[in-house]
Design a protein around this motif. Sequence first.
Motif, short mmCIF file in Angstrom:
data_model
loop_
_atom_site.label_atom_id
_atom_site.label_comp_id
_atom_site.label_asym_id
_atom_site.label_seq_id
_atom_site.Cartn_x
_atom_site.Cartn_y
_atom_site.Cartn_z
N SER A 266 0.83 -1.22 0.00
CA SER A 266 0.00 0.00 0.00
C SER A 266 0.86 1.27 0.00
O SER A 266 0.79 2.09 0.92
N PRO A 267 1.67 1.46 -1.04
CA PRO A 267 2.60 2.59 -1.03
C PRO A 267 1.92 3.94 -1.26
O PRO A 267 0.92 4.04 -1.95
N ASN A 268 2.52 4.95 -0.64
CA ASN A 268 2.17 6.34 -0.94
C ASN A 268 3.08 6.87 -2.05
O ASN A 268 2.75 7.84 -2.71
N GLN A 269 4.25 6.23 -2.19
CA GLN A 269 5.21 6.60 -3.22
C GLN A 269 5.95 5.35 -3.68
O GLN A 269 6.24 4.46 -2.89
N LEU A 270 6.24 5.32 -4.97
CA LEU A 270 7.02 4.25 -5.56
C LEU A 270 8.28 4.86 -6.15
O LEU A 270 8.21 5.83 -6.91
N LEU A 271 9.43 4.32 -5.77
CA LEU A 271 10.71 4.72 -6.35
C LEU A 271 11.22 3.56 -7.19
O LEU A 271 11.33 2.43 -6.68
N ILE A 272 11.50 3.82 -8.46
CA ILE A 272 11.88 2.75 -9.37
C ILE A 272 13.23 3.03 -10.03
O ILE A 272 13.65 4.18 -10.14
N GLU A 273 13.87 1.96 -10.47
CA GLU A 273 15.19 2.06 -11.09
C GLU A 273 15.08 2.52 -12.55
O GLU A 273 15.37 1.78 -13.49
N ILE A 274 14.62 3.74 -12.68
CA ILE A 274 14.57 4.47 -13.94
C ILE A 274 15.07 5.87 -13.60
O ILE A 274 14.74 6.40 -12.55
N ALA A 275 15.85 6.46 -14.46
CA ALA A 275 16.35 7.82 -14.20
C ALA A 275 15.18 8.80 -14.18
O ALA A 275 14.31 8.75 -15.05
N GLU A 276 15.17 9.69 -13.19
CA GLU A 276 14.09 10.66 -13.04
C GLU A 276 13.93 11.51 -14.30
O GLU A 276 12.81 11.78 -14.74
N LYS A 277 15.05 11.92 -14.90
CA LYS A 277 14.93 12.75 -16.11
C LYS A 277 14.28 11.99 -17.26
O LYS A 277 13.59 12.58 -18.08
N ASP A 278 14.46 10.67 -17.32
CA ASP A 278 13.80 9.88 -18.36
C ASP A 278 12.30 9.74 -18.08
O ASP A 278 11.50 9.71 -19.01
N ILE A 279 11.93 9.68 -16.80
CA ILE A 279 10.51 9.67 -16.45
C ILE A 279 9.88 11.00 -16.90
O ILE A 279 8.81 11.00 -17.52
N LYS A 280 10.53 12.08 -16.60
CA LYS A 280 9.99 13.41 -16.95
C LYS A 280 9.86 13.58 -18.47
O LYS A 280 8.95 14.25 -18.94
N LYS A 281 10.78 12.98 -19.22
CA LYS A 281 10.73 13.07 -20.69
C LYS A 281 9.89 11.95 -21.31
O LYS A 281 9.76 11.88 -22.52
N ASN A 282 9.37 11.05 -20.46
CA ASN A 282 8.61 9.87 -20.91
C ASN A 282 9.44 9.03 -21.89
O ASN A 282 8.96 8.57 -22.91
N LYS A 283 10.71 8.83 -21.53
CA LYS A 283 11.65 8.02 -22.33
C LYS A 283 12.05 6.79 -21.52
O LYS A 283 13.21 6.64 -21.13
N ILE A 284 11.10 5.92 -21.25
CA ILE A 284 11.35 4.79 -20.35
C ILE A 284 11.42 3.45 -21.08
O ILE A 284 11.69 2.43 -20.44
N GLU A 285 11.20 3.43 -22.38
CA GLU A 285 11.10 2.16 -23.12
C GLU A 285 12.35 1.31 -23.07
O GLU A 285 12.28 0.09 -23.25
N ALA A 286 13.51 1.87 -22.82
CA ALA A 286 14.76 1.10 -22.80
C ALA A 286 15.03 0.44 -21.45
O ALA A 286 16.00 -0.31 -21.32
N TYR A 287 14.21 0.70 -20.46
CA TYR A 287 14.42 0.16 -19.11
C TYR A 287 13.83 -1.24 -18.98
O TYR A 287 13.02 -1.66 -19.80
N PRO A 288 14.23 -1.97 -17.92
CA PRO A 288 13.69 -3.32 -17.71
C PRO A 288 12.16 -3.32 -17.64
O PRO A 288 11.54 -2.40 -17.07
N SER A 289 11.57 -4.35 -18.20
CA SER A 289 10.11 -4.43 -18.33
C SER A 289 9.40 -4.34 -16.98
O SER A 289 8.32 -3.75 -16.88
N GLU A 290 10.00 -4.90 -15.93
CA GLU A 290 9.33 -4.85 -14.62
C GLU A 290 9.29 -3.44 -14.06
O GLU A 290 8.36 -3.07 -13.35
N MET A 291 10.30 -2.63 -14.39
CA MET A 291 10.31 -1.23 -13.93
C MET A 291 9.24 -0.43 -14.67
O MET A 291 8.53 0.38 -14.08
#
Length: 172
Positions: free
Chosen positions: A28-53
């Motif tokens: 029941s998280p209030n926040q999730l921190l994932i192994e994706i670079a924050e700048k890639d999240i902001k740019k919506n450039k996450i396709e190269a990261y592991p599928s579970e992330m």
Amino acid sequence: MRKLIVIGTLHAGLTPEEELIEAIKKCSPNQLLIEIAEKDIKKNKIEAYPSEMIAAYKWAIKNKIRVDGFDSKINTLKEGMTEKDNQAAIKEQKKIMKEFTWKDMNKPENNKKLKIDAAKRLIDYKKEEKRDIEMLQNINNQMITDGVIVIVTGCRHLDFFEKNLKAFFPYR
């Protein structure tokens, strides 16, 4: 009050996404921190990261859970090593992991089995330490002050995080 929970995964498609999402939901998280670079999240450039992330990210967005990234862009390969060398080591590690689930690999004694000769030839451990430190700094910079924070990271980082975070590791 803040509660940290760290869940280790296996990259390369070895963590069933549905199982990971169920594990996250139970927290029941209030926040999730994932192994994706924050700048890639902001740019919506996450396709190269592991599928579970990516699956964890999409679940958080869908469920209106704050999600932030903490990955580091430090390349941990030794000088002269290539992506082809990396894929060969992953192939070797996959053979070892056939006997284990992703949850099993959270346990230190099982995780050590992945430190095969190919991985030792591949990884620059000084660079890996710098990467872990940068990831820890990113986590500390992204954390909310109150609530349940679930950190999803590759199992390889668990030993470092266990030493440096006051957190609960449910699969250790």
